[in-house]
Design an enzyme around this catalytic site. Structure first.
Site, PDB file in Angstrom:
ATOM      1  N   LEU A 101       6.676   1.473   4.364  1.00  0.00           N
ATOM      2  CA  LEU A 101       5.581   0.818   3.677  1.00  0.00           C
ATOM      3  C   LEU A 101       4.290   1.534   4.043  1.00  0.00           C
ATOM      4  O   LEU A 101       4.001   1.720   5.234  1.00  0.00           O
ATOM      5  CB  LEU A 101       5.503  -0.658   4.068  1.00  0.00           C
ATOM      6  CG  LEU A 101       6.817  -1.455   3.986  1.00  0.00           C
ATOM      7  CD1 LEU A 101       6.572  -2.911   4.353  1.00  0.00           C
ATOM      8  CD2 LEU A 101       7.447  -1.344   2.605  1.00  0.00           C
ATOM      9  N   CYS A 102       3.532   1.964   3.043  1.00  0.00           N
ATOM     10  CA  CYS A 102       2.259   2.635   3.258  1.00  0.00           C
ATOM     11  C   CYS A 102       2.439   3.888   4.135  1.00  0.00           C
ATOM     12  O   CYS A 102       3.292   4.716   3.852  1.00  0.00           O
ATOM     13  CB  CYS A 102       1.256   1.649   3.862  1.00  0.00           C
ATOM     14  SG  CYS A 102      -0.472   2.187   3.791  1.00  0.00           S
ATOM     15  N   THR A 103       1.692   4.005   5.223  1.00  0.00           N
ATOM     16  CA  THR A 103       1.746   5.210   6.054  1.00  0.00           C
ATOM     17  C   THR A 103       2.965   5.270   6.958  1.00  0.00           C
ATOM     18  O   THR A 103       3.113   6.228   7.729  1.00  0.00           O
ATOM     19  CB  THR A 103       0.470   5.347   6.913  1.00  0.00           C
ATOM     20  OG1 THR A 103       0.313   4.167   7.711  1.00  0.00           O
ATOM     21  CG2 THR A 103      -0.751   5.535   6.036  1.00  0.00           C
ATOM     22  N   THR A 121       2.809   7.876  -0.210  1.00  0.00           N
ATOM     23  CA  THR A 121       2.159   7.091   0.838  1.00  0.00           C
ATOM     24  C   THR A 121       0.800   6.677   0.277  1.00  0.00           C
ATOM     25  O   THR A 121       0.505   6.928  -0.900  1.00  0.00           O
ATOM     26  CB  THR A 121       2.022   7.894   2.145  1.00  0.00           C
ATOM     27  OG1 THR A 121       1.538   7.029   3.185  1.00  0.00           O
ATOM     28  CG2 THR A 121       1.072   9.070   1.985  1.00  0.00           C
TER      29      THR A 121
END
Length: 313
Positions: A101-103, A121
């Site tokens: 999730l995300c970074t 990302t």
């Protein structure tokens, strides 16, 4: 029972962690069987900088899970914790499906799971990911990427999009839609994260191009050629193209096209101009041309973009 393990280390941001807990960890009467959910990580890890997570098991337990969720890193500029990277790599080698999730994608990239694969990302960190992990095919525009046993998502709320996608894969569309209604979120958002990226800064750091970029952006409604830009910069067209590409990473005309779309985004957000008027103001000519190029770059048509961002305003 399908086991989902959430990886937590000290400094893990709260939002993505909470989204995964809500989707996979809450008891749901939506399917015959739901998930066995566990939190794995460092003892007394501080989540969001202040909340003590109190993981149920250590990171080594990730290797026993069917799906591993890796939330955001504390700071994408820092190397991911080696213990987390090793645990994620071991879990994937043991057959786990791994989703970031995300970074959290930086953890997967550090573990080598994204080499040769398409991934995404948060848009603010895609350039860093390209630079640090050249073997990864970074897509900055999408909300998430499904590569089968490895999945990545864009920033923040896109983590929820990916979690719902996993539910859709495991339990079908009807269950994913029902869960989305329960959470009061869209089951599937149109477009990608390109529509959320702020307008690119027009003035480059390069002293030769700074004035040219500003001049070009001030006259986006007028025809502009490479020769026009070259004369403004005091270069030959060939030298301008070479210099421009080296500095901005794209050709002059491609940059100009992107700036026109960015200006269209701003006008759609801040004015009541019709799509035809926006097309004229941005040098696109016709509404049809604007719709085609806008949808290609942003991922949604101008009308849908305006509904989203004017409503938010």
């Amino acid at each position: 029972m399908h086991t989902v393990a959430l990886a937590v280390t000290d400094g893990t941001p709260l939002y993505e962690l909470a989204a995964a807990c809500e989707v996979f960890g809450a008891d749901r009467d939506l399917a015959a069987t739901w998930y066995t959910f566990t939190v794995c990580g460092d003892r007394d890890a501080a989540v969001g900088g202040w909340l003590r997570a109190g993981p149920q098991r250590g990171l080594d337990a990730l290797a026993e899970a069917d799906t591993v969720i890796v939330p955001s890193c504390r700071d994408a500029a820092e190397p991911p914790p080696p213990t987390l990277v090793a645990a994620v790599r071991a879990a994937h080698a043991a057959g786990a499906r791994v989703a970031s999730l995300c970074t959290g994608a930086f953890v997967l990239a550090e573990a080598g799971l994204l080499d040769g694969r398409r991934a995404t990302t948060h848009w603010a960190h895609t350039d860093l990911m390209r630079e640090r992990y050249p073997a990864v095919r970074v897509d900055p525009d999408v909300l998430y990427v499904d590569e089968g046993d490895v999945l990545t998502s864009a920033g923040k709320a896109a983590g929820m999009d990916l979690c719902l996608h996993l539910i859709r894969r495991d339990h079908g569309t009807a269950v994913a839609n029902a869960l989305a209604r329960t959470l009061v979120v869209p089951p599937h958002r149109p477009g990608g994260q390109a529509q959320y990226i702020p307008a690119a800064v027009a003035h480059g750091r390069d002293p030769v191009l700074a004035g040219v970029l500003a001049w070009a952006q001030e006259r986006l409604d007028q025809p502009t050629t490479v020769s026009d830009l070259a004369r403004r910069a005091g270069m030959s067209p060939r030298n301008l193209i070479r210099h421009f590409t080296a500095i901005t990473g794209q050709s002059p005309l491609r940059w100009l096209h992107h700036q026109r779309v960015r200006q269209a985004q701003e006008l759609l957000e801040t004015t009541d101009l019709s799509v035809e008027q926006v097309a004229a103001r941005t040098g696109m000519g016709t509404a049809t041309t604007l719709r085609r190029h806008f949808s290609q770059q942003v991922g949604v048509p101008p009308e849908a973009y305006r509904r989203t961002f004017r409503a938010r305003a």
